[in-house]
Design a protein around this motif. Structure first.
Motif, mmCIF file in Angstrom:
data_model
loop_
_atom_site.group_PDB
_atom_site.id
_atom_site.type_symbol
_atom_site.label_atom_id
_atom_site.label_comp_id
_atom_site.label_asym_id
_atom_site.label_seq_id
_atom_site.Cartn_x
_atom_site.Cartn_y
_atom_site.Cartn_z
ATOM 1 N N TRP A 44 30.987 -28.369 16.724
ATOM 2 C CA TRP A 44 29.639 -28.875 16.437
ATOM 3 C C TRP A 44 29.034 -28.169 15.223
ATOM 4 O O TRP A 44 28.241 -28.759 14.493
ATOM 5 C CB TRP A 44 28.729 -28.689 17.642
ATOM 6 C CG TRP A 44 29.139 -29.474 18.852
ATOM 7 C CD1 TRP A 44 30.024 -30.510 18.906
ATOM 8 C CD2 TRP A 44 28.701 -29.264 20.198
ATOM 9 N NE1 TRP A 44 30.160 -30.962 20.197
ATOM 10 C CE2 TRP A 44 29.366 -30.225 21.005
ATOM 11 C CE3 TRP A 44 27.823 -28.362 20.790
ATOM 12 C CZ2 TRP A 44 29.155 -30.306 22.391
ATOM 13 C CZ3 TRP A 44 27.608 -28.453 22.163
ATOM 14 C CH2 TRP A 44 28.271 -29.407 22.951
ATOM 15 N N ARG A 45 29.398 -26.906 15.016
ATOM 16 C CA ARG A 45 28.857 -26.145 13.885
ATOM 17 C C ARG A 45 29.621 -26.397 12.587
ATOM 18 O O ARG A 45 29.178 -25.990 11.515
ATOM 19 C CB ARG A 45 28.892 -24.648 14.193
ATOM 20 C CG ARG A 45 27.877 -24.188 15.224
ATOM 21 C CD ARG A 45 27.788 -22.671 15.219
ATOM 22 N NE ARG A 45 26.782 -22.172 16.139
ATOM 23 C CZ ARG A 45 27.024 -21.772 17.374
ATOM 24 N NH1 ARG A 45 28.268 -21.827 17.835
ATOM 25 N NH2 ARG A 45 26.057 -21.322 18.151
ATOM 26 N N ASP A 46 30.756 -27.041 12.662
ATOM 27 C CA ASP A 46 31.606 -27.232 11.485
ATOM 28 C C ASP A 46 30.861 -28.076 10.447
ATOM 29 O O ASP A 46 30.485 -29.220 10.720
ATOM 30 C CB ASP A 46 32.899 -27.939 11.901
ATOM 31 C CG ASP A 46 33.937 -27.950 10.797
ATOM 32 O OD1 ASP A 46 33.542 -27.949 9.608
ATOM 33 O OD2 ASP A 46 35.133 -27.972 11.112
ATOM 34 N N PRO A 47 30.644 -27.547 9.244
ATOM 35 C CA PRO A 47 29.918 -28.308 8.222
ATOM 36 C C PRO A 47 30.662 -29.553 7.751
ATOM 37 O O PRO A 47 30.076 -30.410 7.087
ATOM 38 C CB PRO A 47 29.752 -27.297 7.081
ATOM 39 C CG PRO A 47 30.861 -26.317 7.284
ATOM 40 C CD PRO A 47 31.036 -26.201 8.765
ATOM 41 N N ALA A 66 22.431 -27.718 12.534
ATOM 42 C CA ALA A 66 23.829 -27.901 12.141
ATOM 43 C C ALA A 66 24.276 -29.356 12.171
ATOM 44 O O ALA A 66 25.237 -29.712 11.483
ATOM 45 C CB ALA A 66 24.741 -27.078 13.054
ATOM 46 N N VAL A 67 23.594 -30.206 12.961
ATOM 47 C CA VAL A 67 24.067 -31.581 13.134
ATOM 48 C C VAL A 67 22.915 -32.569 13.015
ATOM 49 O O VAL A 67 21.736 -32.191 13.032
ATOM 50 C CB VAL A 67 24.765 -31.772 14.499
ATOM 51 C CG1 VAL A 67 25.914 -30.797 14.657
ATOM 52 C CG2 VAL A 67 23.776 -31.631 15.646
ATOM 53 N N ILE A 196 27.386 -37.410 17.011
ATOM 54 C CA ILE A 196 26.774 -36.574 15.974
ATOM 55 C C ILE A 196 27.662 -36.486 14.743
ATOM 56 O O ILE A 196 28.866 -36.778 14.793
ATOM 57 C CB ILE A 196 26.499 -35.149 16.503
ATOM 58 C CG1 ILE A 196 27.808 -34.485 16.979
ATOM 59 C CG2 ILE A 196 25.451 -35.177 17.610
ATOM 60 C CD1 ILE A 196 27.662 -33.019 17.359
ATOM 61 N N THR A 197 27.060 -36.058 13.656
ATOM 62 C CA THR A 197 27.781 -35.717 12.433
ATOM 63 C C THR A 197 27.128 -34.469 11.859
ATOM 64 O O THR A 197 26.024 -34.083 12.287
ATOM 65 C CB THR A 197 27.744 -36.878 11.420
ATOM 66 O OG1 THR A 197 28.613 -36.572 10.319
ATOM 67 C CG2 THR A 197 26.346 -37.124 10.885
ATOM 68 N N ALA A 198 27.794 -33.818 10.930
ATOM 69 C CA ALA A 198 27.261 -32.584 10.354
ATOM 70 C C ALA A 198 25.938 -32.846 9.644
ATOM 71 O O ALA A 198 25.690 -33.938 9.123
ATOM 72 C CB ALA A 198 28.266 -31.985 9.375
ATOM 73 N N ARG A 199 25.092 -31.844 9.622
ATOM 74 C CA ARG A 199 23.802 -31.958 8.952
ATOM 75 C C ARG A 199 23.969 -32.320 7.478
ATOM 76 O O ARG A 199 23.150 -33.032 6.904
ATOM 77 C CB ARG A 199 23.023 -30.644 9.101
ATOM 78 C CG ARG A 199 21.704 -30.579 8.362
ATOM 79 C CD ARG A 199 20.715 -31.635 8.833
ATOM 80 N NE ARG A 199 20.317 -31.444 10.226
ATOM 81 C CZ ARG A 199 19.441 -32.231 10.850
ATOM 82 N NH1 ARG A 199 18.892 -33.259 10.197
ATOM 83 N NH2 ARG A 199 19.144 -32.019 12.105
ATOM 84 N N LYS A 200 25.059 -31.851 6.870
ATOM 85 C CA LYS A 200 25.244 -32.085 5.432
ATOM 86 C C LYS A 200 25.777 -33.486 5.126
ATOM 87 O O LYS A 200 25.820 -33.879 3.950
ATOM 88 C CB LYS A 200 26.169 -31.029 4.838
ATOM 89 C CG LYS A 200 27.648 -31.272 5.079
ATOM 90 C CD LYS A 200 28.513 -30.345 4.221
ATOM 91 C CE LYS A 200 29.963 -30.781 4.215
ATOM 92 N NZ LYS A 200 30.812 -29.942 3.354
ATOM 93 N N THR A 238 17.200 -42.382 18.152
ATOM 94 C CA THR A 238 16.878 -41.795 19.462
ATOM 95 C C THR A 238 16.580 -40.298 19.392
ATOM 96 O O THR A 238 16.456 -39.650 20.431
ATOM 97 C CB THR A 238 18.055 -42.008 20.439
ATOM 98 O OG1 THR A 238 19.250 -41.451 19.857
ATOM 99 C CG2 THR A 238 18.276 -43.487 20.723
ATOM 100 N N ASP A 239 16.467 -39.756 18.190
ATOM 101 C CA ASP A 239 16.311 -38.304 18.042
ATOM 102 C C ASP A 239 15.198 -37.735 18.921
ATOM 103 O O ASP A 239 15.373 -36.699 19.578
ATOM 104 C CB ASP A 239 16.023 -37.951 16.581
ATOM 105 C CG ASP A 239 17.166 -38.335 15.647
ATOM 106 O OD1 ASP A 239 17.627 -39.492 15.743
ATOM 107 O OD2 ASP A 239 17.584 -37.503 14.838
#
Length: 261
Positions: A44-47, A66-67, A196-200, A238-239
């Motif tokens: 989950w933390r993986d960018p 992170a996501v 989910i997907t990475a924040r970046k 849905t956040d």
């Protein structure tokens, strides 16, 4: 989140359908196969995370930076309503427990303290009757919903909260196990575990991911895959619904029951 051994072929087919569409949309470096790891928090933390699924409770508590949420699956299991699901409170079928009040002083099995369905929603249900005191004799960590189910069925624990989507899969694949427990209630409903997907991940790729899910939701030839996974569609935007999980936590604390105990 529901990658049971019996569901791995359907889960793989689900991803292959997504991956094929992502590549056709022009995305590069799309993994050919899923990465399966016990270090889910690391994933989950993986960018570079392109697509995954997370429990909503740790997501809003620890991983918001992170996501970002892609979509929320709409499951067709009993206990689901729209994109929301619930926990079933289960006891041994031979026990005399009929309500949550009956399990005071007993042993509680929890898959993880950072689980929404296994802990947060159970804590919320216990808080109004705990009277700010310890409610259980002990709380044991099992590591998974399946192991919590086994603990109750085998008499090593008296109660557990099992995600209703997981329970539906267990009923299908291991009816001899689920027949050894009884439901004595269910939790409030909250948004199901999101994709989910990475924040970046940029807005363009996020848009493509959502378009692909919309296509997979109705694409001919994937009916058996969707049926196996109990997926009936996807909800977007849905956040805010996941912020409610922290309000549920806060309400329990306000009742003098900040920890499941």
């Amino acid at each position: 989140m529901y990658d049971l051994p019996q569901l791995k072929p359907a889960t793989d087919a689900f991803w292959h359908a997504i991956a094929e569409r992502l590549k056709n949309a022009g995305l590069t470096a799309v993994p050919a196969s899923l990465t399966r790891t016990d270090d889910y928090q690391g994933a989950w933390r993986d960018p570079d995370l392109l697509f995954g699924q997370a429990c909503g409770y740790p997501l809003v508590k620890q991983f918001k930076s992170a996501v970002q949420i892609v979509a929320t699956p709409i499951y067709g299991s009993s206990g689901c309503e729209g994109f929301e699901h619930c926990s079933f409170f289960i006891v041994n079928a031979k026990a005399q427990h009929r309500t949550l009040r009956d399990v005071r002083g007993s042993v509680c099995a929890v898959n993880s303290f950072d689980s929404n369905t296994g802990m947060n929603l159970l804590r919320a249900a216990i808080a109004p009757i705990a009277e700010s005191n310890d409610f259980f004799r002990s709380v044991v960590i099992t590591g998974s919903h399946h192991k919590s189910l086994e603990a109750v069925a085998e008499g090593r624990a008296d109660i557990a909260a099992i995600d209703c989507v997981s329970f539906a899969h267990f009923e299908r694949f291991e009816p001899e196990l689920t027949e050894r427990v009884s439901k004595i209630g269910e939790s409030v409903r909250t948004a199901a575990p999101p994709y989910i997907t990475a924040r970046k991940t940029d807005a363009g790729i996020l848009r493509v991911l959502r378009e692909v899910l919309n296509d997979v939701a109705t694409a001919p030839g994937l009916e058996l895959v969707r049926s196996a996974l109990n997926i009936e569609g996807f909800a977007f935007e849905t956040d805010a619904d996941y912020e409610r999980l922290l309000l549920i936590e806060e309400d329990a604390a306000a009742l003098g029951y900040p920890e499941l105990r």
